[in-house]
Design an enzyme around this catalytic site. Structure first.
Site, PDB file in Angstrom:
ATOM      1  N   HIS A   1       5.369  22.948 -31.219  1.00  0.00           N
ATOM      2  CA  HIS A   1       5.230  22.012 -32.339  1.00  0.00           C
ATOM      3  C   HIS A   1       5.746  22.692 -33.613  1.00  0.00           C
ATOM      4  CE1 HIS A   1       1.820  19.357 -30.498  1.00  0.00           C
ATOM      5  NE2 HIS A   1       2.823  19.554 -29.660  1.00  0.00           N
TER       6      HIS A   1
ATOM      7  N   GLU B   1       4.535  23.099 -36.541  1.00  0.00           N
ATOM      8  CA  GLU B   1       3.588  23.952 -37.264  1.00  0.00           C
ATOM      9  C   GLU B   1       3.445  25.319 -36.601  1.00  0.00           C
ATOM     10  OE1 GLU B   1       3.164  20.825 -36.140  1.00  0.00           O
ATOM     11  OE2 GLU B   1       1.471  19.853 -37.127  1.00  0.00           O
TER      12      GLU B   1
ATOM     13  N   CYS C   1      -2.034  18.166 -34.998  1.00  0.00           N
ATOM     14  CA  CYS C   1      -2.861  17.927 -33.814  1.00  0.00           C
ATOM     15  C   CYS C   1      -3.924  19.029 -33.727  1.00  0.00           C
ATOM     16  CB  CYS C   1      -1.979  17.921 -32.570  1.00  0.00           C
ATOM     17  SG  CYS C   1      -1.344  19.553 -32.138  1.00  0.00           S
TER      18      CYS C   1
ATOM     19  N   CYS D   1      -2.401  22.631 -33.414  1.00  0.00           N
ATOM     20  CA  CYS D   1      -1.807  23.135 -34.652  1.00  0.00           C
ATOM     21  C   CYS D   1      -2.874  23.386 -35.711  1.00  0.00           C
ATOM     22  CB  CYS D   1      -0.739  22.171 -35.159  1.00  0.00           C
ATOM     23  SG  CYS D   1       0.690  22.106 -34.059  1.00  0.00           S
TER      24      CYS D   1
HETATM   25 ZN   LIG Z   1       0.683  20.061 -33.114  1.00  0.00          ZN
END
Ligand SMILES: [Zn+2]
Length: 179
Positions: free
Chosen positions: A66, A68, A96, A99
């Site tokens: 992801h 992040e 999410c 993250c």
């Molecule tokens: Zn994430």
């Protein structure tokens, strides 16, 4: 194929936060080139963009890639430290659970996000991980809705494009349309 090319040039940042969010949007748009979900992130240190990253889950075939997490990884390597205490993060979508956890672990000072994620947002939509007691003193501040509309439109356009593509694929397969 890039979506809504007009989104970014039309934006005029009103303040520093919008300016950094625009940088995150630019990153998100890079993900579109690889048909990735357009999520972009920048980490800001000393009033400047320190690192930037975008979602690469599909390209790398790796669930943890992801924007992040990739940005945190870059920042830690660049700084030579796992603590990002003087850093703020700007990300186009509400983080999410994974993250948000990584953000806490890295001790990021404040997270600014663009669009809210009603299905999996772990900051305030589905969960409020930053407010859960984590056994240490670090508390991540956050602010959502920075340039929310362009961030949300970018996602909606992406998923609309995916739906059209999937429908076209289905139409090509007669066995899928027999019922
Ligand atoms: Zn994430």
């Amino acid at each position: 194929m890039p979506v809504r090319k007009s989104i970014l040039p039309d934006l005029k940042p009103d303040n520093e936060h919008e300016r950094f969010m625009m940088e995150a949007i630019k990153e998100a748009r890079k993900a579109l080139v690889y048909d990735e979900c357009p999520i972009g992130c920048v980490i800001v240190k000393d009033g400047k963009v320190f690192v930037r990253a975008h979602n690469l889950r599909l390209t790398r075939g790796n669930a943890i890639c992801h924007a992040e997490v990739l940005a945190i990884d870059k920042a830690c390597k660049k700084l030579g430290d796992w603590r990002l205490e003087d850093c703020d993060m700007y990300v186009t979508l509400e983080p999410c659970t994974m993250c948000a956890g990584a953000i806490i672990q890295a001790r990021i000072r404040k997270v600014y996000f663009g669009a809210y994620e009603p299905k999996s947002g772990a900051v305030c939509s589905c969960n409020d991980i930053f407010n859960v007691e984590h056994g240490h003193n670090h508390k991540v501040e956050y602010e959502g809705g920075i340039l929310e509309e362009p961030c949300a439109v970018m996602m909606k356009e992406f998923f609309r494009k995916i739906r059209i593509r999937d429908a076209a694929k289905k139409a090509d397969k007669p066995e899928d349309t027999s019922n």
